[in-house]
Design a protein around this motif. Structure first.
Motif, PDB file in Angstrom:
ATOM      1  N   GLY A 241      27.425  19.252 105.694  1.00 22.73           N
ATOM      2  CA  GLY A 241      28.241  19.045 106.876  1.00 22.73           C
ATOM      3  C   GLY A 241      29.097  20.269 107.084  1.00 22.73           C
TER       4      GLY A 241
ATOM      5  N   THR B 227      19.462  26.931 104.639  1.00 22.06           N
ATOM      6  CA  THR B 227      20.858  26.499 104.735  1.00 22.06           C
ATOM      7  C   THR B 227      21.787  27.710 104.701  1.00 22.06           C
TER       8      THR B 227
ATOM      9  N   PHE C 248      20.380  20.034 107.724  1.00 23.02           N
ATOM     10  CA  PHE C 248      19.495  19.183 106.925  1.00 23.02           C
ATOM     11  C   PHE C 248      18.463  20.041 106.202  1.00 23.02           C
ATOM     12  N   ARG C 249      18.071  19.598 104.998  1.00 19.68           N
ATOM     13  CA  ARG C 249      16.971  20.246 104.289  1.00 19.68           C
ATOM     14  C   ARG C 249      16.120  19.162 103.635  1.00 19.68           C
TER      15      ARG C 249
ATOM     16  N   LYS D 104      24.463   8.435 110.522  1.00 14.82           N
ATOM     17  CA  LYS D 104      23.968   9.483 109.628  1.00 14.82           C
ATOM     18  C   LYS D 104      24.029  10.865 110.279  1.00 14.82           C
TER      19      LYS D 104
ATOM     20  N   ASP E 278      28.368  13.579 107.855  1.00 17.02           N
ATOM     21  CA  ASP E 278      28.604  14.756 107.021  1.00 17.02           C
ATOM     22  C   ASP E 278      29.495  15.788 107.697  1.00 17.02           C
ATOM     23  N   LYS E 279      29.306  16.000 108.996  1.00 18.77           N
ATOM     24  CA  LYS E 279      30.155  16.981 109.672  1.00 18.77           C
ATOM     25  C   LYS E 279      31.575  16.448 109.860  1.00 18.77           C
TER      26      LYS E 279
ATOM     27  N   THR F  81      25.538  19.353 111.203  1.00 18.74           N
ATOM     28  CA  THR F  81      25.016  18.994 109.892  1.00 18.74           C
ATOM     29  C   THR F  81      23.719  19.758 109.707  1.00 18.74           C
TER      30      THR F  81
ATOM     31  N   LYS G  86      20.953  16.648 100.340  1.00 18.48           N
ATOM     32  CA  LYS G  86      20.004  17.029 101.381  1.00 18.48           C
ATOM     33  C   LYS G  86      20.658  17.496 102.675  1.00 18.48           C
ATOM     34  N   THR G  87      21.971  17.532 102.695  1.00 14.43           N
ATOM     35  CA  THR G  87      22.684  17.964 103.894  1.00 14.43           C
ATOM     36  C   THR G  87      23.895  18.811 103.538  1.00 14.43           C
TER      37      THR G  87
END
Length: 140
Positions: free
Chosen positions: A14, A42, A32-33, A119, A123-124, A30, A11-12
């Motif tokens: 980064g 994205t 997000f979807r 959170k 991811d990044k 990051t 769902k992400t």
């Protein structure tokens, strides 16, 4: 050469980027979807980043299992790689990302980031770690 590093998740995504000389990597954002299969926005955002940063290559984390086998996430990552190359027209190289999320979590803990806030960053930072590994491997 500016490189873009990606940590592709369900769902992400980064995103990290290097400096213009390709020496250092910094976490960027990051993406997000809400649905794992909805990648249009994205890809559109990645196009914007590539234009803004003048990126010339993408380094995509490849989530192999600890026993070096390739599982379901690897298959999904390869599909995403193909999509990136087709849509963005850049070379996409794979980089082993085992333990990058664990390392990112450790960095956030050491930095004193509260568990509920991690959170937004994990991811990044994982993308930054993937990109740093790639840069270091190229220098070796």
């Amino acid at each position: 050469m500016v490189l873009l590093g990606l940590d592709y998740g369900e769902k992400t995504v980064g995103v990290a980027v290097t400096d213009p000389l390709g020496i250092t990597a910094q976490p960027l954002e990051t993406i997000f979807r809400s649905n794992p299969t909805h990648l249009r926005s994205t890809l559109r955002r990645l196009e914007e980043i590539i234009c803004e940063r003048k990126a010339e290559k993408i380094v995509l984390g490849y989530p192999k299992n600890m026993d070096d086998s390739a599982g379901y996430r690897c298959e999904e990552t390869l599909k995403f790689k193909e999509m990136l190359e087709k849509r963005l027209g850049l070379v996409v190289e794979l980089e082993d990302e085992r333990l990058s999320t664990v390392a990112a979590e450790d960095i956030l803990i050491e930095s004193g980031v509260k568990p509920g806030d991690r959170k937004a960053y994990i991811d990044k930072i994982a993308a930054q770690i993937i990109l740093e590994q790639y840069i270091n491997r190229q220098e070796a």
